[in-house]
Every structure is written in C-alpha cells, then in structure tokens.
Write a protein that holds these residues in place. Structure first.
Motif, PDB file in Angstrom:
ATOM      1  N   ALA A 321     102.977  13.054 -68.268  1.00  0.00           N
ATOM      2  CA  ALA A 321     103.451  13.754 -69.461  1.00  0.00           C
ATOM      3  C   ALA A 321     102.332  13.893 -70.490  1.00  0.00           C
ATOM      4  N   ASN A 324     100.298  16.783 -69.468  1.00  0.00           N
ATOM      5  CA  ASN A 324     101.016  18.037 -69.731  1.00  0.00           C
ATOM      6  C   ASN A 324     100.952  18.414 -71.212  1.00  0.00           C
ATOM      7  N   THR A 325     101.096  17.399 -72.076  1.00  0.00           N
ATOM      8  CA  THR A 325     101.036  17.652 -73.518  1.00  0.00           C
ATOM      9  C   THR A 325      99.668  18.190 -73.918  1.00  0.00           C
ATOM     10  N   THR A 327      97.594  19.880 -71.963  1.00  0.00           N
ATOM     11  CA  THR A 327      97.513  21.253 -71.459  1.00  0.00           C
ATOM     12  C   THR A 327      98.262  22.216 -72.376  1.00  0.00           C
ATOM     13  N   ARG A 328      99.434  21.794 -72.859  1.00  0.00           N
ATOM     14  CA  ARG A 328     100.227  22.641 -73.748  1.00  0.00           C
ATOM     15  C   ARG A 328      99.500  22.860 -75.081  1.00  0.00           C
ATOM     16  N   SER A 539      92.951  16.991 -67.912  1.00  0.00           N
ATOM     17  CA  SER A 539      93.479  18.238 -68.459  1.00  0.00           C
ATOM     18  C   SER A 539      92.432  18.960 -69.294  1.00  0.00           C
TER      19      SER A 539
END
Length: 592
Positions: A321, A324-325, A327-328, A539
């Motif tokens: 997670a 992912n954060t 990358t976002r 990332s």
C-alpha cells in the motif's frame, strides 16, 4: 609475529577500596619480567598468560597516552540481597605503531562488541578478565596493551529504567496497559485512513469496552473525530483548513509542485508541514480503499507537496500500500522533479568514534559511501529472509539462528546524485562556518510553529539518551557515549542535531538482531535504519524520478527499545535539514 610467540602479562593495582586497575600487555619473545618474577604462569588452555605479582610494574608503555578509550556501566545483581551494584568500567587501548587511526577505531569497537556479547558475557570478575586477555591473545593481535579501570558505586534495589520494546507491547497476553495514548498512536499511524473500533481492539489485544472508553476520552478532547460512522480519524489543530474531497482539484501549471515530500508517521507530517508556507491541505477520502492526504504550499521559491503514507504495520499488504500511495502521488503531480523521504530512523552506534556515532536527535542523510568503498555506491539497502513462506519466516525469527546468509539484499541509488551532492556540500560547509548551519534556524522556527500541537517537539533532556544492552538474567549494561574530542564542534551541547552522511538500511527481522545489524552496517556502509521503504523507493524508480533522498531524524537505536519521546524532535530536525536543502536548490521555471 604470531600469538604463539607472544605472552600476555596482567598486572593488578588497587588504588583504593572498590577501585581496581588491570593492565594487560603483550610481551614479545625475549622480553623479561621484573626480577621478582610472576605470581602465576598459565598452562594448558591458559598457556601464554602470566599474572604479575600485585604492585609489580610490567612493561607499560611509559609516557605514551592511550590511543583511545571507551567506558560503560554494568549493573550486577547480588543474588542474596537482590541489590544492584553499579560498576563503571573504562577500557583503554594501545595499538601497534603501524595501525592507522581508522583501523584503531574499528578494532576497538569490534573488541568491545566481542567482549560484551550478551550470549557469553562473563558473570564474574575472573571470567571477565580472562575474556579480555584471550581476546587480546588470540584474536586482536594489533593491540599492544589494554587497561581496565573498574570502580564500584553504592548499590540500588532497582535496575535503571530501560525503554520498553515495541514488540512486547504488541504481543498477545502482554502485561502492558493499553492507554488513550496508545489508541491515539494507532489512529495517527493510519491517517488519513479511518480506523474502526474492531481494528484497534485487534491491534492492542484488548477489549471493546476498554477501547471504547479511550476513544470516548479522545473524542471529548477533540483529538479525534468520527467519520461517516465508519471509524475514527486524527484531528489536526488546524483542521478547519483541511478540505475533505472526493477528487483533487485541478492545480494550474504555475502552481504545480516540483518537489514531493513523503512521510510515514503523523509527527513527521506535522514537522514537514511546519516548514511549508501558504499551504492548503486536501484529504482525498474514500470509504473503501486508501485515502490520501496532500498539503500543497511553498518552501522559499519552490512549490512543494507533502503526503503521509496511510498504511500501518509490517504486513506485505501495508508495505505494498505504501508503494501504491507513492505511485498515486507521483501520478497526480506529474511536474515533480525531486522526491524527499523525510522522517524517523534508528541510529548506528559507534562506541569509540565521536564523529561516526549517531545519537538521538541527530540527522542521517542518504549519501552513498562510495568514497570509502567502490562497492558501496547506494543510498538504500533492504534485506529479506531467504525463505519461501511466512511460517518459515516466523520460525527463522523465533529460533534466532540468523546470519547474513539468511537474507537477500537489494540496493538502490538515484540515477542523478544532485541532491546527494548538495547534502554533502551543506555538510562540508557547515563544519567550517556556523552561519551555514541554516537548519538550526529552521528548527527553532518549526518549534514556534508547533507549540499548539499535543506532541512536544522540543528536544528531550540529554540524560534520556542512554545506550543499554541486555546481558541476560537480570544484568544490564549501559554504554557511555564517546567523548567529544578537543576542538570538535558538538551541536548537541546547544540542543541542535549533528548531521551524518551514509546509507539507510531496512529489514525488520534482520535489524532486530544485533549481530546481523552490525554485519549490514559494515558491509553496506549503513548509518541509520528505518521502516521498510523498499516498495516506496521502487515506486520512485518505476515512475522515472531520478532525484530523491532519504533524510532520517534519529529517535532510537533499533535495539528493540522504544524512545517515543524523541520522535517529534527527531522528525523536526529531519524536516529542518530538508528545508535547508530545498532553499539551496535552483527554483524551477513555470512549474517545469
């Protein structure tokens, strides 16, 4: 000359009751003892060890001061009275003439680690003395002489307080009391995600009744708030300025951030945001999945965005997670050119070298140590057990049969070292000119900004910065920090951080083991350890961001102890150095 050709002579003196001085010196073949002779000559396993008569002078290196020394305290328990006696022990070292200063520091540190290894720490004086002699005789042949100065002090019925282990507090059946502060810590860790009652009960191994009571207390004090009846979220003291949105509003090109700052803990985010002016905070809230928090504003002429990773824990789900954060974040703000990872870490201890010893409140900046060794051209190293399942990983951790071969290692280095070169330049210039230490000013300004927060961001008292080793049973060893060399500037004496350059390491299981941790330090040039940021840095590389840097404020020693009181100040120290770096960057043009 081999150890078989040498003899170690020990001479004892007792300056006064409770004070003993032992001198162990290496005698090469052909050297003679005093004419009065020896009191005891060892044989068998103790061959080559000679005990001099008390008060008889040996072959001391007259007129030559010790090359270096280190001190520690041992708290030994009297089994009959259960009283703990504090004994202060100082080790002084003299080395062979051809040993460089750097080698002396390394050998002394390794000697000390071998001597106080908790697995076989001697429980009596004879055992301790014999271990010093045998280490000198059989392993550390570069040492010419060791002096041990031992002084006893009045006994106490209590051991010194040692900070508790984070793992102990999170173990089923643990005796640690769950407090409102612990509940708040869990809610802060997951921010901007909400946490429901059952999540907190599970995390604390407590009951719904106890946790409900603590939550009600936090709600009454307006420290947390209920969100959509689905859980609880931390309330910022400036919460009126926080905008809850489903989607981020469009940001015009001239206001696009060129610098992204990533934090993981709530106090880290507060410290970073204290460095930002003209800021707007948006929480992109989701009832399901991950929420995100973005603070946009300025640091000097630069547009920046700061965020906090919403995941909590060491599970792969939480770690993924975090990636992912990241990358976002980089997908939302595509003009970002620099990435700063700012927050907390654990310092690497060096018992004999003031300059290498990383203490609480210091700051470590991820600069490759390739100037020391060509194979250390990296800024981050992560290690994972070489096992195929979580059950095997748990078994590896429980059994404790660990070595460096039990782990696989991955390293990262930015393709562009602009930020690392800048950090090294600031570090070098600050050593020569006090006015170049701009982060000290930014730290003071940040303290003023954060006065209204519940957490105390002031530097804790220096006496709380203690190094402890568990020796097994009830005995505890406290290591004294290296002394400040003459003419050296010590910013800590003025309540300011010392800056260190080096790699950052991570890997929960490996870092918890003292032996493995030190192996990683030596092999990879690590100066601090942090939580597992491997997916975050992966990332960053995946999003083709070539300029990034880790800045870690030191809040513990990754020795299993929790020094939570140092976290706010350490976060602020890291954020202050970050601001010094950003203020030194050339401003971007029109958001490009």
């Amino acid at each position: 000359m081999s150890s078989s050709e040498e003899t170690v002579l020990m001479t004892t003196n007792h300056p006064k009751p409770g004070h003993t001085v032992l001198r162990m010196e290496r005698l090469s073949k052909g050297q003679q003892l005093d004419s009065n002779g020896a009191m005891h000559v060892g044989g068998g396993d103790n061959k080559g060890i000679i005990i001099n008569r008390p008060g008889i002078e040996g072959c001391e290196l007259e007129g030559k001061a010790a090359d270096l020394s280190l001190s520690f305290k041992v708290f030994l328990v009297n089994a009959a009275s259960n009283v703990h006696v504090e004994e202060r022990r100082q080790l002084k070292f003299w080395f062979q003439d051809d040993i460089s200063e750097d080698e002396q520091l390394t050998y002394a540190q390794e000697f000390f680690r071998d001597l106080v290894n908790p697995g076989d720490f001697p429980r009596d004086y004879v055992g301790f003395i014999m271990k010093v002699i045998k280490l000198m005789q059989r392993k550390y042949l570069t040492i010419r002489q060791v002096q041990v100065d031992m002084k006893q002090f009045e006994g106490t019925p209590e051991l010194p307080h040692r900070p508790t282990s984070a793992d102990q507090e999170l173990t089923p059946g643990s005796s640690f009391e769950v407090t409102p502060a612990r509940v708040l810590e869990i809610i802060e860790s997951s921010y901007p995600n909400v946490v429901n009652l059952d999540d907190i009960v599970k995390a604390t191994f407590s009951t719904r009744e106890v946790i409900s009571s603590h939550i009600q207390e936090l709600l009454t004090k307006n420290i947390i708030k209920s969100v959509d009846n689905s859980g609880f979220m931390r309330v910022d003291v400036n919460d009126a300025q926080v905008k809850m949105v489903k989607q981020m509003p469009n940001v015009q090109k001239s206001q696009q951030p060129t610098i992204a700052i990533i934090t993981a803990q709530y106090c880290e985010k507060l410290a970073v945001d204290a460095m930002i002016t003209h800021k707007d905070t948006y929480v992109r809230y989701k009832t399901e999945g991950e929420s995100n928090v973005y603070t946009l504003g300025n640091i000097g002429p630069h547009r920046v965005v700061s965020t906090k990773l919403p995941a909590i824990g060491h599970s792969r789900t939480a770690i993924i997670a975090a990636g992912n954060t990241t990358t976002r974040l980089l997908g939302t703000f595509q003009h970002v050119n620099y990435v700063f990872l700012v927050g907390l870490g654990g310092g690497v201890i060096h018992y004999t070298d003031f300059n290498k010893h990383v203490r609480l409140g210091d700051v470590v900046v991820s600069v490759p140590v390739s100037t020391v060794s060509p194979d250390k051209s990296h800024v981050y190293v992560h290690c994972e057990p070489t096992v195929s399942s979580s059950s095997e990983e748990d078994s590896l951790e429980t059994n404790g049969n660990l070595s460096l071969d039990s782990f696989s290692f991955r390293t990262w280095c930015p393709p562009n070292l602009e930020l690392q070169d800048l950090a090294a330049k600031l570090h070098f210039e600050s050593a020569c000119k006090e006015e170049e230490r701009t982060w000290e000013t930014y730290l003071d300004q940040g303290l003023d900004q954060l006065k209204a927060q519940e957490s105390d961001f002031n530097r804790p008292p220096q006496e709380t910065d203690k190094l402890y080793m568990n020796l097994g049973a009830k005995d505890v060893l406290e290591v004294i920090h290296p002394e400040v060399p003459e003419k050296n500037y010590d910013p800590r004496s003025k309540g300011k951080p010392m800056i260190h350059l080096g790699a950052i390491g991570s890997g929960r299981i490996a870092v918890k083991d003292e032996h493995i941790r030190q192996g990683i330090v030596l092999k990879y040039g690590v100066a601090a350890f942090d939580s597992e940021f491997d997916t975050v840095v992966q990332s960053i590389h995946g999003n083709c961001k070539e300029k990034y840097i880790f800045i870690r404020g030191i809040c513990d020693y990754k020795d299993g102890s929790r020094k939570k009181e140092w976290q706010p100040y350490a976060s602020l120290a890291a954020a202050a150095f970050m601001k010094s770096m950003i203020m030194s960057l050339t401003p971007a043009s029109n958001g490009e």
